[in-house]
Design an enzyme around this catalytic site. Sequence first.
Site, PDB file in Angstrom:
ATOM      1  N   PRO A   2       0.896  -1.063   0.009  1.00  0.00           N
ATOM      2  CA  PRO A   2       0.071   0.033  -0.032  1.00  0.00           C
ATOM      3  C   PRO A   2       0.805   1.194   0.122  1.00  0.00           C
ATOM      4  CG  PRO A   2      -0.723  -1.449   1.789  1.00  0.00           C
ATOM      5  CD  PRO A   2       0.577  -2.026   1.028  1.00  0.00           C
ATOM      6  N   GLU A   3       0.312   2.310  -0.712  1.00  0.00           N
ATOM      7  CA  GLU A   3       1.214   3.734  -0.753  1.00  0.00           C
ATOM      8  C   GLU A   3       0.678   4.478   0.273  1.00  0.00           C
ATOM      9  OE1 GLU A   3       2.516   4.920  -4.442  1.00  0.00           O
ATOM     10  OE2 GLU A   3       2.369   2.916  -5.630  1.00  0.00           O
ATOM     11  N   LYS A  52       4.273   5.356   5.064  1.00  0.00           N
ATOM     12  CA  LYS A  52       3.580   4.269   5.077  1.00  0.00           C
ATOM     13  C   LYS A  52       3.340   3.503   6.366  1.00  0.00           C
ATOM     14  CE  LYS A  52       5.193   2.984   0.296  1.00  0.00           C
ATOM     15  NZ  LYS A  52       6.030   2.029  -0.599  1.00  0.00           N
ATOM     16  N   ARG A 255      12.776  -3.446  -7.598  1.00  0.00           N
ATOM     17  CA  ARG A 255      11.494  -3.149  -7.965  1.00  0.00           C
ATOM     18  C   ARG A 255      11.258  -2.898  -9.720  1.00  0.00           C
ATOM     19  NH1 ARG A 255       8.540  -1.546  -3.463  1.00  0.00           N
ATOM     20  NH2 ARG A 255       6.784  -1.880  -5.125  1.00  0.00           N
TER      21      ARG A 255
END
Length: 265
Positions: A2-3, A52, A255
């Site tokens: 989740p951002e 976060k 990533r």
Amino acid sequence: MPEGHTLHRLARLHQRRYGRAPVRVGSPQGRFTDGAALVDGRVLRKATAWGKHLFHHYDGAKVVHIHLGLYGSFGEFATTDIPDPVGQVRMRMIGADYGTDLRGPTVCEVIAEAEIGDVVAKLGPDPLRPDADPSLAWSRITKSRRAIGALLMDQSVLAGVGNVYRSELLYRHRIDPYRSGVTIGADEFDAMWRDLVALMKVGVRRGKIVVVRPEDDHGAPAYGPGRPRTYVYRRAGEVCRVCGTEVRTAVVEGRNLFWCPTCQT
């Protein structure tokens, strides 16, 4: 993962559901039993977020610090029909009208109020916080020879930015993700920061990452059901919505990065 907008939405939701009232806190899974006992029955004063990280502030200067990581999530239920815990529920909160189960977080711990500073000291400015100082992020970017595509994902540079915002922000500003931080101009950074603040506020309000401008919101569907369209995120091999060039992807510091080699030069 989740951002940042997701954590700010959770903070607002938990403030509405449980704030300023006693909350029952337990750990059906058993991995948070001792921590739950420290806050069980206390008044939840407020819920806040930084990047976060989610913080539940209880009376007695006790704070539950949560980082969802890749797999963490909250599931809500009404107290009129409290279900048996399903799966590995790390923490269960029950208020007057609602309850919520936390599963799979990377971090779920009780810290003292004074220790929050130790957590946020490792983080860059959060675009969603009114006290954010963008000059801190700019200072770290302009001194680095790392790729801007990597720097934007570094939580010590910018807190709350994940893969979607990273890829889409660079596309919207036509910046090659492989440019080193030292080559990013002040005007470019200022424009990105303002745009990021606006985009993440939309994310908080709508619960979705909306990044495609209305004039470009057509053509191939989004990468997943119920997701708004993106310019490049998870569109490798498809054509750019603006120029028609094939969108590329590569792994940068572990990533997946997505970009258009024509628009982002």
